[in-house]
Enzyme design. Structure first.
Site, PDB file in Angstrom:
ATOM      1  N   LYS A 107       1.274   4.070  -3.038  1.00 25.55           N
ATOM      2  CA  LYS A 107       0.911   5.492  -2.882  1.00 25.55           C
ATOM      3  C   LYS A 107       2.114   6.382  -3.196  1.00 25.55           C
ATOM      4  CE  LYS A 107      -2.686   6.837  -1.764  1.00 25.55           C
ATOM      5  NZ  LYS A 107      -3.912   7.067  -2.561  1.00 25.55           N
TER       6      LYS A 107
ATOM      7  N   TYR B 102       0.818  -1.218   0.000  1.00 26.49           N
ATOM      8  CA  TYR B 102       0.000   0.000   0.000  1.00 26.49           C
ATOM      9  C   TYR B 102       0.855   1.273   0.000  1.00 26.49           C
ATOM     10  CZ  TYR B 102      -3.204   3.686   1.396  1.00 26.49           C
ATOM     11  OH  TYR B 102      -3.882   4.879   1.459  1.00 26.49           O
TER      12      TYR B 102
HETATM   13  N1  LIG Z   1      -8.725   6.149   4.943  1.00 26.76           N
HETATM   14  C1  LIG Z   1      -7.642   6.796   5.302  1.00 26.76           C
HETATM   15  O1  LIG Z   1      -7.321   6.924   6.502  1.00 26.76           O
HETATM   16  C2  LIG Z   1      -6.760   7.429   4.265  1.00 26.76           C
HETATM   17  C3  LIG Z   1      -7.024   7.310   2.908  1.00 26.76           C
HETATM   18  N2  LIG Z   1      -6.191   7.916   1.992  1.00 26.76           N
HETATM   19  C4  LIG Z   1      -6.448   7.847   0.560  1.00 26.76           C
HETATM   20  O2  LIG Z   1      -7.724   8.408   0.321  1.00 26.76           O
HETATM   21  C5  LIG Z   1      -8.329   7.783  -0.807  1.00 26.76           C
HETATM   22  C6  LIG Z   1      -9.722   7.343  -0.439  1.00 26.76           C
HETATM   23  O3  LIG Z   1      -9.622   6.415   0.628  1.00 26.76           O
HETATM   24  P1  LIG Z   1     -10.893   5.906   1.424  1.00 26.76           P
HETATM   25  O4  LIG Z   1     -12.032   6.773   1.128  1.00 26.76           O
HETATM   26  O5  LIG Z   1     -10.475   5.664   2.810  1.00 26.76           O
HETATM   27  O6  LIG Z   1     -11.094   4.476   0.745  1.00 26.76           O
HETATM   28  P2  LIG Z   1     -12.411   3.792   0.190  1.00 26.76           P
HETATM   29  O7  LIG Z   1     -12.060   2.374  -0.077  1.00 26.76           O
HETATM   30  O8  LIG Z   1     -13.564   4.063   1.079  1.00 26.76           O
HETATM   31  O9  LIG Z   1     -12.651   4.576  -1.173  1.00 26.76           O
HETATM   32  C7  LIG Z   1     -11.970   4.278  -2.343  1.00 26.76           C
HETATM   33  C8  LIG Z   1     -12.954   4.327  -3.486  1.00 26.76           C
HETATM   34  O10 LIG Z   1     -12.222   4.020  -4.681  1.00 26.76           O
HETATM   35  C9  LIG Z   1     -13.002   3.122  -5.427  1.00 26.76           C
HETATM   36  N3  LIG Z   1     -12.161   2.282  -6.259  1.00 26.76           N
HETATM   37  C10 LIG Z   1     -11.344   1.287  -5.856  1.00 26.76           C
HETATM   38  N4  LIG Z   1     -10.791   0.702  -6.907  1.00 26.76           N
HETATM   39  C11 LIG Z   1     -11.255   1.333  -8.005  1.00 26.76           C
HETATM   40  C12 LIG Z   1     -11.050   1.183  -9.391  1.00 26.76           C
HETATM   41  N5  LIG Z   1     -10.265   0.220  -9.869  1.00 26.76           N
HETATM   42  N6  LIG Z   1     -11.683   2.022 -10.225  1.00 26.76           N
HETATM   43  C13 LIG Z   1     -12.519   2.991  -9.757  1.00 26.76           C
HETATM   44  N7  LIG Z   1     -12.757   3.164  -8.457  1.00 26.76           N
HETATM   45  C14 LIG Z   1     -12.135   2.343  -7.584  1.00 26.76           C
HETATM   46  C15 LIG Z   1     -13.755   2.280  -4.419  1.00 26.76           C
HETATM   47  O11 LIG Z   1     -14.902   1.664  -4.996  1.00 26.76           O
HETATM   48  C16 LIG Z   1     -14.076   3.291  -3.350  1.00 26.76           C
HETATM   49  O12 LIG Z   1     -15.334   3.874  -3.571  1.00 26.76           O
HETATM   50  C17 LIG Z   1      -7.414   6.644  -1.216  1.00 26.76           C
HETATM   51  O13 LIG Z   1      -6.667   7.056  -2.332  1.00 26.76           O
HETATM   52  C18 LIG Z   1      -6.510   6.449  -0.004  1.00 26.76           C
HETATM   53  O14 LIG Z   1      -5.265   5.968  -0.383  1.00 26.76           O
HETATM   54  C19 LIG Z   1      -5.125   8.659   2.399  1.00 26.76           C
HETATM   55  C20 LIG Z   1      -4.836   8.803   3.724  1.00 26.76           C
HETATM   56  C21 LIG Z   1      -5.627   8.187   4.757  1.00 26.76           C
HETATM   57  C1  LIG Z   2      -5.763  -1.009  12.171  1.00 23.98           C
HETATM   58  C2  LIG Z   2      -4.631  -0.242  12.825  1.00 23.98           C
HETATM   59  C3  LIG Z   2      -4.834  -0.254  14.338  1.00 23.98           C
HETATM   60  C4  LIG Z   2      -4.878  -1.670  14.884  1.00 23.98           C
HETATM   61  C5  LIG Z   2      -3.966  -1.808  16.079  1.00 23.98           C
HETATM   62  C6  LIG Z   2      -4.232  -3.013  16.944  1.00 23.98           C
HETATM   63  C7  LIG Z   2      -4.507  -4.255  16.171  1.00 23.98           C
HETATM   64  C8  LIG Z   2      -3.034  -3.212  17.798  1.00 23.98           C
HETATM   65  O1  LIG Z   2      -5.355  -2.766  17.775  1.00 23.98           O
HETATM   66  C9  LIG Z   2      -4.545   1.192  12.332  1.00 23.98           C
HETATM   67  C10 LIG Z   2      -3.391   1.929  13.013  1.00 23.98           C
HETATM   68  C11 LIG Z   2      -2.911   2.995  12.041  1.00 23.98           C
HETATM   69  C12 LIG Z   2      -3.878   2.937  10.897  1.00 23.98           C
HETATM   70  C13 LIG Z   2      -3.439   3.462   9.535  1.00 23.98           C
HETATM   71  C14 LIG Z   2      -3.028   4.906   9.625  1.00 23.98           C
HETATM   72  O2  LIG Z   2      -4.054   5.696  10.164  1.00 23.98           O
HETATM   73  C15 LIG Z   2      -2.605   5.497   8.309  1.00 23.98           C
HETATM   74  C16 LIG Z   2      -3.366   5.075   7.137  1.00 23.98           C
HETATM   75  C17 LIG Z   2      -3.255   5.843   6.030  1.00 23.98           C
HETATM   76  C18 LIG Z   2      -3.842   5.484   4.815  1.00 23.98           C
HETATM   77  O3  LIG Z   2      -3.552   6.073   3.792  1.00 23.98           O
HETATM   78  C19 LIG Z   2      -4.797   4.357   4.767  1.00 23.98           C
HETATM   79  C20 LIG Z   2      -5.230   3.854   6.114  1.00 23.98           C
HETATM   80  C21 LIG Z   2      -4.072   3.767   7.102  1.00 23.98           C
HETATM   81  C22 LIG Z   2      -3.080   2.747   6.535  1.00 23.98           C
HETATM   82  C23 LIG Z   2      -4.578   3.333   8.500  1.00 23.98           C
HETATM   83  C24 LIG Z   2      -5.095   1.877   8.478  1.00 23.98           C
HETATM   84  C25 LIG Z   2      -5.418   1.331   9.870  1.00 23.98           C
HETATM   85  C26 LIG Z   2      -4.257   1.446  10.839  1.00 23.98           C
HETATM   86  C27 LIG Z   2      -3.120   0.563  10.369  1.00 23.98           C
END
Ligand SMILES: NC(=O)C1=CN([C@@H]2O[C@H](COP(=O)(O)OP(=O)(O)OC[C@H]3O[C@@H](n4cnc5c(N)ncnc54)[C@H](O)[C@@H]3O)[C@@H](O)[C@H]2O)C=CC1
Ligand SMILES: C[C@H](CCCC(C)(C)O)[C@H]1CC[C@H]2[C@@H]3[C@H](O)CC4=CC(=O)CC[C@]4(C)[C@H]3CC[C@]12C
EC number: 1.1.1.-
Length: 369
Positions: free
Chosen positions: A163, A159
């Site tokens: 990214k 992952y």
């Molecule tokens: N959730 C988090 O804590 C963080 C997320 N991000 C980034 O933010 C973005 C959104 O993440 P989330 O909303 O958490 O994930 P999510 O899984 O809820 O949303 C991702 C969306 O992309 C779509 N998708 C996946 N594969 C696809 C494909 N082949 N074609 C078209 N659409 C596709 C999915 O259907 C989904 O709706 C991602 O790029 C992730 O890397 C960055 C930092 C933290």
């Molecule tokens: C799931 C983890 C916590 C579990 C700890 C346990 C098993 C000991 O109770 C999450 C801890 C940190 C999270 C990640 C972090 O917030 C940064 C992220 C950034 C992204 O771009 C995608 C999501 C994630 C990787 C996020 C995922 C969950 C954790 C690993």
């Protein structure tokens, strides 16, 4: 506010617009972007909630498509002024193969860039991640760092590797000539761990706590700080960066910005308790109940079980060596680059972010009964 000559003339495309973050970006654009004429939402899986958006003044176009398919991306991008590329595979639990993660996150991003170049779209905002920087495989702390803080970014997990590669492609594409001869302007936002309405992992922790009789057991020392940001503020930053990129291309093009707000610095578990506590859960222990070596052993055991069970079922628990290392390494950001470059201030205070998230967890509880 835009003047009437400028109003409602722009076409935006949000890839991944039906995901956790994507839905908030879509709703925020509709609320906060007066120049919007058409909003295209591109996702592998379209949500039923899109229907309710189609009755408003902005034309909402839902496009079911796959970012790995260059022709589908090009068709969706054609005629868009701005692309917000948030689609991605977020998997740190081993649910998907490394090849698929690469294909979606890296090749998908390449397809988006090429589509912009071929069809003449000039502005591209990429949702990157703090994971592009760290925590690294050495578990070195990143304490209140900013975009210029030196840090050894070394990754092994698919992952963060994907990214990092995708972000690099986006930044390198800044300045490329698009159809018509004008330069492409790109930038990347790096959210820390996002929380808020729709956060699947929060939901998982909540259900785990309910199964354990209203308790969660501390696994991580309270002293390990983990950066978190409210989804509404992440969405707001996307809207703002997309808008300002069009006016401040020389300053913002090719730049990265951490995505931050005023959420407090806490351990991952203590932070979750800010929401799960008011919903009736209790975090047991002021110190981790199991020693780290035992957690590491259990995490490794989970990897083995995942591998052994793969032919029969998908076993993908929250605990694995990578998530343990993530949760156990201090990684927090403290920066004002987005404020300086494009006037970003969080739209939601910490109190409001907290209240909204608690209300959502309570609604999850209600719907589960
Ligand atoms: N959730 C988090 O804590 C963080 C997320 N991000 C980034 O933010 C973005 C959104 O993440 P989330 O909303 O958490 O994930 P999510 O899984 O809820 O949303 C991702 C969306 O992309 C779509 N998708 C996946 N594969 C696809 C494909 N082949 N074609 C078209 N659409 C596709 C999915 O259907 C989904 O709706 C991602 O790029 C992730 O890397 C960055 C930092 C933290
Ligand atoms: C799931 C983890 C916590 C579990 C700890 C346990 C098993 C000991 O109770 C999450 C801890 C940190 C999270 C990640 C972090 O917030 C940064 C992220 C950034 C992204 O771009 C995608 C999501 C994630 C990787 C996020 C995922 C969950 C954790 C690993």
């Amino acid at each position: 506010m835009a003047d009437s000559a400028q109003a409602q003339k722009l076409v935006y495309l949000v890839t991944g617009g039906c995901g956790f973050l994507g839905e908030h970006v879509v709703r925020m654009l509709l609320q906060q972007e007066p120049q919007l004429r058409e909003l295209r939402i591109f996702d592998l899986h379209l949500g039923p909630w899109l229907e309710e958006l189609k009755t408003g003044p902005v034309q909402v176009t839902a496009i079911q498509g796959d970012v790995t398919q260059a022709h589908e991306v090009a068709a969706a991008v054609a005629g868009a002024h701005v692309v917000i590329h948030t689609a991605g595979l977020v998997d740190v639990f081993g649910k998907t193969s490394p090849e698929t993660i690469h294909e979606v996150n890296v090749q998908g991003t390449r397809n988006v860039i090429e589509a912009c170049v071929q069809t003449g779209t000039r502005f591209l905002v990429y949702t990157s991640s703090m994971e592009v920087v760290g925590p690294n495989i050495k578990g070195q702390p990143f304490y209140r760092g900013n975009e210029n803080t030196p840090y050894e970014a070394v990754h092994r997990h698919p992952y963060p590797c994907s990214k990092a590669l995708a972000e690099q492609l986006v930044l390198e594409a800044n300045g490329r000539k698009v159809l018509g001869g004008l330069p492409l302007v790109t930038c990347a936002l790096r959210p820390t761990g996002i929380y808020g309405e729709g956060h699947q992992i929060m939901r998982d922790f909540y259900h785990q706590g309910l199964r354990l009789g209203g308790r969660l057991f501390r696994a991580i020392p309270a002293s390990v700080e983990h950066g978190r940001v409210y989804v509404g503020n992440v969405a707001w930053m996307h809207v703002l960066v997309a808008r300002e990129l069009q006016h401040r291309a020389a300053l913002m093009g090719g730049q990265v910005y951490f995505c931050y707000d005023n959420s407090p610095y806490k351990s991952y578990e203590d932070f979750n308790m800010e929401f799960l506590g008011p919903c009736g859960l209790r975090l047991v222990g002021t110190r981790p109940l199991l020693p780290y070596w035992l957690l590491l052993f259990l995490a490794a055991l989970n990897v083995l079980l995942q591998w052994l069970l793969r032919p029969l079922l998908l076993y993908a628990p929250l605990l694995n060596p990578y998530t343990l290392a993530m949760a156990n390494t201090t990684f927090t950001v403290s920066t004002d680059k987005a404020r300086r470059h494009f006037g970003y201030e969080p739209l939601f205070s910490w109190e409001e972010s907290r209240t909204r998230t608690i209300r959502w967890v309570q609604a999850v509880e209600g719907s589960a009964q």
